[in-house]
Structures are given as C-alpha cells and as structure tokens.
Design a protein around this motif. Structure first.
Motif, short mmCIF file in Angstrom:
data_model
loop_
_atom_site.label_atom_id
_atom_site.label_comp_id
_atom_site.label_asym_id
_atom_site.label_seq_id
_atom_site.Cartn_x
_atom_site.Cartn_y
_atom_site.Cartn_z
N ILE A 1 6.14 -16.83 -33.74
CA ILE A 1 7.06 -16.00 -34.32
C ILE A 1 6.23 -15.68 -35.49
CG2 ILE A 1 9.16 -15.29 -35.29
CD1 ILE A 1 10.29 -16.96 -33.14
N LYS A 2 5.74 -14.39 -35.62
CA LYS A 2 5.04 -13.95 -36.80
C LYS A 2 6.24 -13.56 -37.95
CE LYS A 2 1.47 -14.06 -34.26
NZ LYS A 2 0.74 -15.19 -34.17
N TYR A 3 5.95 -14.37 -38.89
CA TYR A 3 6.68 -14.24 -40.20
C TYR A 3 5.84 -14.55 -41.36
CZ TYR A 3 10.06 -15.04 -43.82
OH TYR A 3 10.72 -15.02 -44.94
N GLY A 4 5.76 -13.86 -42.44
CA GLY A 4 5.15 -14.24 -43.57
C GLY A 4 5.61 -15.51 -44.49
N TRP A 5 5.49 -16.63 -44.30
CA TRP A 5 5.83 -17.53 -45.17
C TRP A 5 5.02 -17.50 -46.41
CZ3 TRP A 5 10.18 -20.05 -43.71
CH2 TRP A 5 10.43 -20.06 -42.35
#
Length: 144
Positions: free
Chosen positions: A139-143
């Motif tokens: 899931i593309k999320y900017g941590w």
C-alpha cells in the motif's frame, strides 16, 4: 479527512495527586458492540506494524503510554471514501479512542524515542484467519 467506518472519540483524564485515571471505554460509548477481548501491544520507537485488515473484528484503540501514528486506508469498492487515507497520532497529550470497523487497512508507527503501548478492546476474540495482511510496500504511503 475522516473515513467511513472510523470514529475518533475524546477521552477523559482525571488528574490526581496519587496518579491519574485514564478513561477508555464504556458499554454505552459509540463504537462499542460487544466485548471479545482486550490486549496491549508494544511498539518500539520508529517501528512500523503494517498492513492489516480485519474482516470481522472492530478495533477500539487507545494509547496510554508513548505516541503512535495510525494510518487507515480504505480500498472498499462501495465506500464513499475509497482510495482515501486517514492519519491520527494518539498519545497521552492527544488522548482519544480510535474505533476502526472491519474492512479497512491499518498500519501504525511508534513515534518519539520511547517504547509506546496501545490497548485494543475488540468485539471478538483474536482469530488469525479473520484478518488479511500486506507487506508495508503493498500500500503506497509515505512513511516519515
């Protein structure tokens, strides 16, 4: 932006000289369905636990110790919030209960330099087979 199936509830802290009382949940509260089990989960500083979607379990999450960033992702096809993310940081300073209904992806990260702890009051007992899991990069999320 709030996601369908997510409730954020303000909680009370009663300050006492002998030690504070941190409220968590009453059976009359929004988000309470029934009692299944309660458990604590530790989160190390910077650690990310990602991604999990419960298919039956409703989560009621409180962070009495430390600071945890929660990220909820909605990929439900018939949802008005499909494709949306919701983020919230829970801590003693932002003392709230996060209720997450089944069908939503969730991940969380320990913030700060100390061990954090969350409490989950779930509506069913843990059943490994009722949840789906994805690797952090699925899931593309900017941590941060």
């Amino acid at each position: 932006m709030m996601i369908e199936g997510v409730i954020v509830t303000d909680l009370n802290i009663i300050s006492l000289d002998e030690g504070d009382v941190l409220h968590c949940m009453k059976k009359s509260d929004s988000g309470f369905e029934k009692y299944g089990e309660a458990y604590f989960s530790e989160v190390k500083p910077g650690a990310i636990k990602a991604w999990k979607r419960h298919n039956k379990m409703t989560l009621n999450l409180v962070v009495p110790v430390g600071e945890i960033k929660f990220v909820i992702y909605d990929d439900r096809l018939n949802s008005k919030t499909n494709g949306d993310f919701f983020e919230i940081i829970l801590s003693r300073e932002n003392y709230k209960r996060l209720t997450v209904q089944p069908g939503l992806w969730m991940a969380f990260q320990g913030i700060g330099n100390n061990l954090s702890m969350l409490l989950n009051i779930a509506n069913i007992e843990h059943d490994f087979s009722e949840a789906d899991r994805k690797n952090i990069n699925e899931i593309k999320y900017g941590w941060d």
